[in-house]
Design a protein around this motif. Structure first.
Motif, PDB file in Angstrom:
ATOM      1  N   GLU A 100      19.408 -28.844 -18.320  1.00 15.66           N
ATOM      2  CA  GLU A 100      18.302 -28.936 -17.923  1.00 15.66           C
ATOM      3  C   GLU A 100      16.700 -28.217 -18.653  1.00 15.66           C
ATOM      4  OE1 GLU A 100      18.489 -29.912 -13.484  1.00 15.66           O
ATOM      5  OE2 GLU A 100      19.966 -31.595 -13.866  1.00 15.66           O
ATOM      6  N   PHE A 101      17.099 -26.951 -17.960  1.00 12.89           N
ATOM      7  CA  PHE A 101      16.194 -26.177 -18.656  1.00 12.89           C
ATOM      8  C   PHE A 101      16.106 -26.186 -20.329  1.00 12.89           C
ATOM      9  CE2 PHE A 101      14.921 -22.306 -20.910  1.00 12.89           C
ATOM     10  CZ  PHE A 101      14.564 -22.404 -20.725  1.00 12.89           C
ATOM     11  N   SER A 102      16.980 -26.779 -20.801  1.00  8.67           N
ATOM     12  CA  SER A 102      16.940 -26.736 -22.386  1.00  8.67           C
ATOM     13  C   SER A 102      16.224 -27.915 -23.062  1.00  8.67           C
ATOM     14  CB  SER A 102      18.426 -27.178 -22.969  1.00  8.67           C
ATOM     15  OG  SER A 102      19.180 -25.692 -22.658  1.00  8.67           O
ATOM     16  N   VAL A 103      16.340 -28.936 -21.854  1.00  6.20           N
ATOM     17  CA  VAL A 103      15.615 -30.414 -21.575  1.00  6.20           C
ATOM     18  C   VAL A 103      14.361 -30.162 -22.006  1.00  6.20           C
ATOM     19  CG1 VAL A 103      15.141 -32.623 -21.117  1.00  6.20           C
ATOM     20  CG2 VAL A 103      17.312 -31.457 -21.484  1.00  6.20           C
ATOM     21  N   TRP A 104      13.680 -29.444 -20.907  1.00  2.42           N
ATOM     22  CA  TRP A 104      12.479 -28.813 -20.877  1.00  2.42           C
ATOM     23  C   TRP A 104      11.869 -28.352 -21.727  1.00  2.42           C
ATOM     24  CZ3 TRP A 104      10.530 -24.407 -19.943  1.00  2.42           C
ATOM     25  CH2 TRP A 104       9.284 -24.441 -19.033  1.00  2.42           C
ATOM     26  N   TYR A 105      12.519 -27.205 -21.385  1.00  2.00           N
ATOM     27  CA  TYR A 105      11.888 -26.332 -23.095  1.00  2.00           C
ATOM     28  C   TYR A 105      11.661 -27.112 -24.426  1.00  2.00           C
ATOM     29  CZ  TYR A 105      11.003 -22.108 -25.927  1.00  2.00           C
ATOM     30  OH  TYR A 105      11.037 -21.294 -25.927  1.00  2.00           O
ATOM     31  N   GLN A 106      12.668 -28.286 -24.658  1.00  2.00           N
ATOM     32  CA  GLN A 106      12.018 -28.823 -26.201  1.00  2.00           C
ATOM     33  C   GLN A 106      10.827 -29.635 -25.839  1.00  2.00           C
ATOM     34  OE1 GLN A 106      15.429 -31.648 -26.829  1.00  2.00           O
ATOM     35  NE2 GLN A 106      14.672 -31.626 -28.868  1.00  2.00           N
ATOM     36  N   GLU A 107      10.864 -30.373 -24.681  1.00  2.00           N
ATOM     37  CA  GLU A 107      10.201 -30.846 -24.450  1.00  2.00           C
ATOM     38  C   GLU A 107       8.775 -30.198 -24.612  1.00  2.00           C
ATOM     39  OE1 GLU A 107      10.694 -33.255 -20.872  1.00  2.00           O
ATOM     40  OE2 GLU A 107      11.997 -34.727 -21.542  1.00  2.00           O
ATOM     41  N   LEU A 108       8.641 -28.482 -23.706  1.00  2.00           N
ATOM     42  CA  LEU A 108       7.435 -27.831 -23.895  1.00  2.00           C
ATOM     43  C   LEU A 108       6.989 -27.530 -24.758  1.00  2.00           C
ATOM     44  CD1 LEU A 108       5.551 -25.971 -21.805  1.00  2.00           C
ATOM     45  CD2 LEU A 108       7.206 -24.005 -21.818  1.00  2.00           C
ATOM     46  N   ARG A 111       5.517 -31.104 -26.666  1.00  3.91           N
ATOM     47  CA  ARG A 111       4.035 -30.651 -26.172  1.00  3.91           C
ATOM     48  C   ARG A 111       3.062 -29.622 -26.757  1.00  3.91           C
ATOM     49  NH1 ARG A 111       6.519 -31.417 -20.528  1.00  3.91           N
ATOM     50  NH2 ARG A 111       5.893 -29.341 -20.432  1.00  3.91           N
TER      51      ARG A 111
END
Length: 115
Positions: A100-108, A111
């Protein structure tokens, strides 16, 4: 397997118990004869466990690495992929958090324009 009556199950349980060595009987009695279930279904071996897509760890691992160019990954990269794949299939919170962190970080990164 055919359904057996509770009486028949108790008879079979007693027969199994009586055919055991005294040492094993003592072990079962110590834990509790009533709780002992000689008809318990075996648990799935780890290599047969599947995720929501009905794929095993090995299938996911191979599919992911085949989607990457060979120059792009090392042995450590492959070990990491296998470890997180195994952790996610086993529903391990540590690996779910990493994912979940990896997915969040990729989206960050997307953006903020850092692809």
């Amino acid at each position: 397997m055919n359904k057996i009556s509770p009486d028949e199950e108790q008879k079979r349980k007693k027969a199994i118990f009586e055919s055991m060595s005294p040492r094993r009987q003592k072990h079962i009695l110590k834990k509790g004869y009533d709780e002992w279930d000689p008809f318990q279904e075996p648990k799935d071996p780890i290599d047969i466990r599947k995720d929501k897509t009905k794929r095993t760890t090995q299938e996911l691992f191979r599919a992911f690495l085949q989607s990457r160019s060979e120059e792009k990954y090392s042995n450590e990269y492959g070990r990491g992929v296998f470890e997180i794949c195994h952790g996610i299939i086993n529903d391990d919170d540590k690996f779910k958090g990493m994912f979940e962190f990896s997915v969040w970080y990729q989206e960050l990164l997307k953006r903020e324009g850092h692809e």
